[in-house]
Each structure stands twice: as structure tokens, then as C-alpha cells.
Design a protein around this motif. Structure first.
Motif, PDB file in Angstrom:
ATOM      1  N   SER A   9       0.831  -1.214   0.000  1.00  0.00           N
ATOM      2  CA  SER A   9       0.000   0.000   0.000  1.00  0.00           C
ATOM      3  C   SER A   9       0.862   1.259   0.000  1.00  0.00           C
ATOM      4  O   SER A   9       0.351   2.350  -0.224  1.00  0.00           O
ATOM      5  CB  SER A   9      -0.949   0.004   1.192  1.00  0.00           C
ATOM      6  N   LEU A  14       2.846   2.430   2.576  1.00  0.00           N
ATOM      7  CA  LEU A  14       3.174   3.051   3.859  1.00  0.00           C
ATOM      8  C   LEU A  14       4.639   2.792   4.213  1.00  0.00           C
ATOM      9  O   LEU A  14       5.251   3.546   4.960  1.00  0.00           O
ATOM     10  CB  LEU A  14       2.272   2.511   4.979  1.00  0.00           C
ATOM     11  N   ARG A  60       3.629   7.239  -4.937  1.00  0.00           N
ATOM     12  CA  ARG A  60       3.283   7.635  -3.568  1.00  0.00           C
ATOM     13  C   ARG A  60       2.077   6.856  -3.053  1.00  0.00           C
ATOM     14  O   ARG A  60       1.185   6.490  -3.824  1.00  0.00           O
ATOM     15  CB  ARG A  60       2.931   9.118  -3.535  1.00  0.00           C
ATOM     16  N   ALA A  61       2.046   6.640  -1.749  1.00  0.00           N
ATOM     17  CA  ALA A  61       0.983   5.811  -1.165  1.00  0.00           C
ATOM     18  C   ALA A  61      -0.405   6.331  -1.514  1.00  0.00           C
ATOM     19  O   ALA A  61      -1.290   5.561  -1.887  1.00  0.00           O
ATOM     20  CB  ALA A  61       1.154   5.741   0.344  1.00  0.00           C
ATOM     21  N   ASP A  62      -0.605   7.649  -1.398  1.00  0.00           N
ATOM     22  CA  ASP A  62      -1.956   8.163  -1.637  1.00  0.00           C
ATOM     23  C   ASP A  62      -2.349   8.011  -3.113  1.00  0.00           C
ATOM     24  O   ASP A  62      -3.543   7.953  -3.432  1.00  0.00           O
ATOM     25  CB  ASP A  62      -2.085   9.620  -1.167  1.00  0.00           C
ATOM     26  N   VAL A  95      -3.850   4.463  -4.126  1.00  0.00           N
ATOM     27  CA  VAL A  95      -5.295   4.300  -3.938  1.00  0.00           C
ATOM     28  C   VAL A  95      -6.015   4.610  -5.243  1.00  0.00           C
ATOM     29  O   VAL A  95      -6.947   3.923  -5.643  1.00  0.00           O
ATOM     30  CB  VAL A  95      -5.802   5.224  -2.813  1.00  0.00           C
ATOM     31  N   ARG A  96      -5.554   5.655  -5.909  1.00  0.00           N
ATOM     32  CA  ARG A  96      -6.185   6.039  -7.183  1.00  0.00           C
ATOM     33  C   ARG A  96      -5.991   4.973  -8.243  1.00  0.00           C
ATOM     34  O   ARG A  96      -6.765   4.873  -9.183  1.00  0.00           O
ATOM     35  CB  ARG A  96      -5.612   7.365  -7.681  1.00  0.00           C
ATOM     36  N   GLN A 127      -6.234  -0.617   1.131  1.00  0.00           N
ATOM     37  CA  GLN A 127      -5.888  -1.454   2.266  1.00  0.00           C
ATOM     38  C   GLN A 127      -6.850  -1.220   3.425  1.00  0.00           C
ATOM     39  O   GLN A 127      -7.143  -0.080   3.780  1.00  0.00           O
ATOM     40  CB  GLN A 127      -4.458  -1.155   2.738  1.00  0.00           C
ATOM     41  N   PRO A 132      -6.524  -1.515   7.066  1.00  0.00           N
ATOM     42  CA  PRO A 132      -5.351  -1.725   7.909  1.00  0.00           C
ATOM     43  C   PRO A 132      -5.647  -2.612   9.109  1.00  0.00           C
ATOM     44  O   PRO A 132      -6.803  -2.767   9.517  1.00  0.00           O
ATOM     45  CB  PRO A 132      -4.971  -0.317   8.356  1.00  0.00           C
ATOM     46  N   ARG A 149      -8.132  -1.850  11.961  1.00  0.00           N
ATOM     47  CA  ARG A 149      -9.267  -1.232  11.274  1.00  0.00           C
ATOM     48  C   ARG A 149      -9.091   0.220  10.867  1.00  0.00           C
ATOM     49  O   ARG A 149      -9.537   0.633   9.824  1.00  0.00           O
ATOM     50  CB  ARG A 149     -10.565  -1.345  12.106  1.00  0.00           C
ATOM     51  N   GLY A 150      -8.474   1.044  11.749  1.00  0.00           N
ATOM     52  CA  GLY A 150      -8.243   2.427  11.348  1.00  0.00           C
ATOM     53  C   GLY A 150      -9.494   3.228  11.068  1.00  0.00           C
ATOM     54  O   GLY A 150      -9.544   4.038  10.150  1.00  0.00           O
ATOM     55  N   ILE A 151     -10.531   2.991  11.865  1.00  0.00           N
ATOM     56  CA  ILE A 151     -11.732   3.810  11.721  1.00  0.00           C
ATOM     57  C   ILE A 151     -11.437   5.206  12.259  1.00  0.00           C
ATOM     58  O   ILE A 151     -10.764   5.350  13.269  1.00  0.00           O
ATOM     59  CB  ILE A 151     -12.887   3.169  12.538  1.00  0.00           C
ATOM     60  N   PHE A 158     -12.749   9.089  -0.929  1.00  0.00           N
ATOM     61  CA  PHE A 158     -12.049  10.384  -1.027  1.00  0.00           C
ATOM     62  C   PHE A 158     -11.488  10.642  -2.425  1.00  0.00           C
ATOM     63  O   PHE A 158     -11.499  11.758  -2.913  1.00  0.00           O
ATOM     64  CB  PHE A 158     -10.919  10.428   0.010  1.00  0.00           C
ATOM     65  N   VAL A 159     -10.988   9.571  -3.057  1.00  0.00           N
ATOM     66  CA  VAL A 159     -10.319   9.764  -4.349  1.00  0.00           C
ATOM     67  C   VAL A 159     -11.312   9.885  -5.507  1.00  0.00           C
ATOM     68  O   VAL A 159     -10.919  10.182  -6.630  1.00  0.00           O
ATOM     69  CB  VAL A 159      -9.341   8.609  -4.663  1.00  0.00           C
TER      70      VAL A 159
END
Lengths: 239, 314
Positions: free
Chosen positions: A50, A52, A71-73, A76-77, A82, A84, A87-89, A104-105
């Protein structure tokens, strides 16, 4: 065709070598499981994919394209999402806002498709629908896991990375989570699954890898590994 | 005596408090996203103050003269000076982040290194102003003299107070709406709550950090205009020191990391120090402000509205 390909990947945390020459392939449309004990490098592998974590050496391609410099972000695109470990809520955001962050993307956030995708998360996990205005931090562990998966789907991933989705969950939630993973896969999403719950993970995997101290020690179809006595001995609690 | 001046003090406190609140927002935004107390924020404010002051000069206003310009012209000039102050402070904040903090982040520096860097940056900016402009305050330029507009319970309310309180509230609403209602603002909240997961959602953390500094700087620049309207002799190299500490105190008082907390903390601090001054005399003004802070933190260690862009909902 292979969607994700790692070849001879090395990753270190400072002086500690976490991954040693990992190679693995995820074919489009498959569920691939990574099993192994604590500290074997499962989460490190996920974070490397991913973005990170950066890799020391080796190559990593997604859909034929070199991923190491992306880049990580931006990954996603490209369709890598991922869920995580842990959970990373977002604890201060409601269920709906968390789902919104998942998308978001996307540029079509006011469209009907976006709303439909949100509803799809609620179809997978009806409990979330009842809690859509509740803040994430107040959900139970199982609900948070559902939300984390639902949120990752909002980005319409091609490859979904799931890190220990069953960790710390009650048995009825575990069954539900694994059922949904299969449903998601049937809808065309490729899944890379990291699990300590090896029985479940191997049971639904088309292909599986066993990690030990940062190295791939075994690989093969999930059903084959599931039937292997040495694997049973080491990971399945069967003697 | 205190009761006689109660409403006057309240209104005066709201006006000062609005300035604290705008500066406090900058502290709180950066803290929310980086858990960094940006001690150089007070100097970002001073850059805004000088930006406003030099714009006044450039527009032809001279120290000590009463401008002979119609009201509409005065307002236009104030808006222009405010815009210059905001842009300068905003850009300065972004440059500060680039030059001072980003290199540390790239090296995974410990948190203390950021803090020391912030204090160092604060000194550097302060001394640049001292060396180039001297230690004495710039000459007084007052574009808009205070005039009572109306009365509340007998207390006069001046044109300046009305402008400052309303404009500060409007800016707060804009900032709050940005953080809570826009896509980028949600990215800011996501980074504040969980930076790694925010990255996994496709949020560019570095961009979020830049925007946070920019927003904090813009608000500090606006505060600079209101400050110079209230205290026209206030353009001086160390003019941000006490105000910065008070704004930081206001942010902590309301709950650092929490936008609404910064607003509330600023207003309460402004009002409280005016009451204190009225009760105990001018020398006690600052003492009262900090005793209030300590008192509140004893009972609510995370501030009135609770900490963080994350845990408490902004």
C-alpha cells in the motif's frame, strides 16, 4: 493475468530486516492469503504494497506498472485499497463520514453511483445501516471491521488488501466477514488477505503463501496447503 | 465599579477575544494535524501585522495624520490591507513549514526537535524585524477612529468592535465550514485523526499539512488587521509574544485541536482579562487570564470542549 507481482522484495525497519526476498503473485480475480505467525512479516508486506513502507530492494508491479516510485496516496487512485490492521476507523467521524472518506479519491461524490455504493456497504453489513449517524469510535470491534471493509470498497478497488480482518472478533462476526470477502471477490475484486485464522484464510484462498521470519517458505493453492500435515501442525492447531 | 463597567468590559473582551480566537485557530489547526505546538505562529501573526502596516504606508497613510478619506474609501483600504496581511502571513506560514518542519518530518525527528525548531524559528523572525525595523514601535496609523455606534445596557459599542467581532465570526464560520464540509477539509480531519489511514484513503498528507499552515496563517493575518485597528501603535518586532501566548492559552482553554474550542477559548479569555482588569486593576489583566487557564485545566485537563480535531468532534 497477474495483477500484483512482488519479486525479491526486501524491507527493513532500521537495522531489523523484516522482509527477506519476498516474491509473490496475485492473479486478477483471485483471493490470495498470506498466513504466518506474529512477526512473520505479514503486515509489513501489506504496508509495502500500500506504500506506507518503502522497499530496500526488489521490484513490485501493479497491472504491469512499476509501483515502487508511486506515492501511497496515489496507489489508492490506481485501485489498491488497504483495510489496515486494527481497522483504522476515524473515531470522530460518523459511519457515513467514514464511508465518505473511503471514496475520497472519487470525483463523482455527489452522484447516484456514489450513494449506491454507500447503500451497497449497508447491504453487506445491515448493522452499519442502523448506526449510520453514530461516530466510529463508539462502534464495537466487529462493527468497526465491517465499516473498514465497507469504507475500502467505496474507492472501488481492483485489489483489496485485508490485514487480519478477523482479529479480536466474536465468532458470528468472523463468519460474516469471511462470507462478505467471498461476495466481494465474486463481484470481481481481487483480494489479498492476511490472517492468523489460517483455516478460514486457506479455505477460501485460490492461492496462499506461508511467511516465516520475513521469508516465503511455502506456497500453493489454498486447499492444498490446508490439507498439508506440516501446515496443519504449525498453523491449524490440528495434531 | 465592576458592575458599572460590566457590559463595557464584556463587549471589549469579545472584541479582544475575537483577535485571540483567530490566532488560536492557527495553533489549534497545526496541533490537530501534527501534534506540534507551532511557537512561531506568533511571529506569523507579526508578519501579518507588518504586512498590514506597510500596506497602510503604501496606500499613502502617514503616522500621526488623521486620514481625510470618505468612509467607503477607508473600508476599502482596510480590506486591502487585511488581504495583504492575510496573504503574507499565509505564505510565510507555508514557507515556515517547508523550511523548518518538513525536513524534520522527512527524517522522523523526535517531537522535541520540532518544538525547539519552532522556538528557534520564532526567535529568527522576531530578530529579523528587530534588526531591520528597530526595537521601537512603528508610528501610529489609525485609519478608523473608534466611535460609539449604539449602546447595549448603557455600554457604548464602537464601530471597531462591531467590525472586529462580526468579521472574526464570519472568518470562523468560513474556516469551520471548510474543515467540516469540504472534501479537502475532511482530508484535514482524517489526517488529524489517523494519518496512516488517511493516506490509505488517498489523502496526500503533505498537502493537508500545507493547507493547514496556510489556513492558520490567513487567519493570523486577519487577526493582525483587527489588532492594528484596535492598537494602532502595535507594529513592533515583539508584538506577537504576549498575544501569541494568550492565543495559545485560549486554544488550550477551549481544547487544543478543536476549532470551536479555539473560538470559545479566545472569547472567554478576552472577556475574563477585561473583567480582571476592572476588578483588580490593569496590572492584573494578564495574571487573571492565566489563572483562569490553570483553573480550568485543573478541572478539565483537555480544555472546555475537549481535545483534538479527532477525538472530540469538531
Amino acid at each position: 493475468m497477474s495483477l500484483l507481482q512482488l519479486s525479491d522484495v526486501n524491507v527493513a525497519y532500521g537495522r531489523i530486516q523484516a522482509l527477506r526476498g519476498i516474491s509473490l503473485t496475485v492473479q486478477e480475480g483471485q483471493i490470495v492469503s498470506l498466513i504466518g505467525a506474529n512477526g512473520a512479516g505479514k503486515t509489513t508486506t501489506m504496508k509495502t504494497i500500500s506504500g506506507l513502507l518503502g522497499l530496500q530492494s526488489g521490484s513490485m508491479t501493479f497491472d504491469g506498472e512499476d509501483l515502487t516510485k508511486v506515492r501511497a496516496d496515489l496507489r489508492v487512485r490506481k485501485g489498491i485499497c488497504q483495510v489496515p490492521e486494527g481497522r483504522g476507523i476515524f473515531p470522530g467521524m460518523t459511519v457515513l463520514e467514514n464511508l465518505d472518506m473511503g471514496g475520497f479519491v472519487r470525483s463523482d461524490r455527489r452522484s447516484k453511483e456514489f450513494a449506491d455504493d454507500q447503500e451497497r456497504a449497508f447491504t453487506y453489513f445491515p448493522r452499519l445501516a442502523e448506526r449510520r449517524h453514530q461516530v466510529g469510535g463508539t462502534l464495537s470491534g466487529g462493527e468497526q471491521q465491517m465499516l473498514a471493509i465497507g469504507r475500502a470498497l467505496m474507492a472501488r478497488p481492483r485489489l483489496l488488501l485485508l490485514d487480519e480482518p478477523s482479529m479480536g472478533l466474536a465468532p458470528q462476526f468472523i463468519q460474516q466477514i469471511f462470507r462478505v470477502i467471498e461476495d466481494i471477490n465474486r463481484e470481481g475484486v481481487t483480494v489479498l488477505l492476511v490472517e492468523q485464522n489460517a483455516t478460514q484464510a486457506l479455505g477460501l484462498a485460490h492461492q496462499a503463501y506461508v511467511l516465516e521470519t520475513g521469508e516465503v517458505t511455502r506456497s500453493g493453492p489454498g486447499s492444498e496447503l490446508l490439507a498439508d500435515p506440516t501446515i496443519q501442525d504449525a498453523y491449524l492447531g490440528v495434531s | 465599579m465592576f458592575l458599572d463597567r460590566f457590559w463595557a468590559n464584556t463587549i471589549n473582551g469579545l472584541s479582544y477575544g475575537s483577535i485571540y480566537a483567530l490566532v488560536a485557530l492557527g495553533y489549534t489547526l497545526v496541533y490537530g494535524v501534527l501534534q506540534l505546538i507551532n511557537f512561531a505562529h506568533s511571529e506569523i501573526f507579526v508578519i501579518g501585522v507588518f504586512g498590514v502596516y506597510f500596506t497602510f504606508l503604501a496606500l499613502g497613510f502617514q503616522p500621526g495624520q488623521t486620514p481625510n478619506v470618505p468612509l467607503a474609501g477607508i473600508i476599502a483600504n482596510l480590506v486591502l490591507a487585511g488581504a495583504v496581511g492575510m496573504i503574507l502571513a499565509g505564505v510565510a506560514a507555508v514557507i515556515l513549514e517547508r523550511v523548518a518542519y518538513r525536513p524534520l518530518r522527512k527524517r522522523n525527528a523526535p517531537r522535541l526537535a520540532f518544538l525547539i525548531t519552532a522556538i528557534g524559528a520564532s526567535f529568527v523572525i522576531q530578530q529579523v524585524f528587530r534588526i531591520t525595523r528597530g526595537s521601537n514601535p512603528e508610528g501610529t496609523i489609525r485609519l478608523l477612529p473608534p466611535e460609539p455606534l449604539f449602546r447595549i445596557f448603557g455600554a457604548p459599542v464602537t464601530n471597531l468592535q462591531v467590525i472586529i467581532i462580526l468579521a472574526a465570526l464570519a472568518l470562523f464560520v468560513v474556516a469551520d465550514t471548510f474543515v467540516n464540509r469540504t472534501r479537502l477539509g475532511r482530508g484535514v480531519r482524517a489526517v488529524a485523526q489517523d494519518p496512516a489511514t488517511a493516506t490509505l484513503m488517498g489523502v496526500n498528507r503533505e498537502r493537508v499539512i500545507m493547507i493547514t499552515f496556510l489556513l492558520g496563517g490567513l487567519l493570523a493575518g486577519a487577526a493582525a488587521l483587527f489588532y492594528l485597528m484596535t492598537i494602532p501603535q502595535g507594529a513592533v518586532f515583539n508584538g506577537g509574544f504576549l498575544l501569541g501566548i494568550k492565543a495559545f492559552a485560549a486554544a488550550v482553554l477551549g481544547g487544543i485541536g478543536n476549532l470551536r474550542g479555539a473560538l470559545l477559548g479566545g472569547l472567554i479569555l478576552g472577556i475574563a482579562e477585561n473583567y480582571g482588569q476592572s476588578l483588580f486593576g490593569g496590572d492584573w489583566r494578564d495574571v487573571v487570564a492565566f489563572v483562569l487557564l490553570v483553573g480550568v485545566l485543573m478541572f478539565r485537563p483537555t480544555g472546555i470542549l475537549g481535545e483534538s480535531l479527532g477525538k472530540a468532534r469538531v
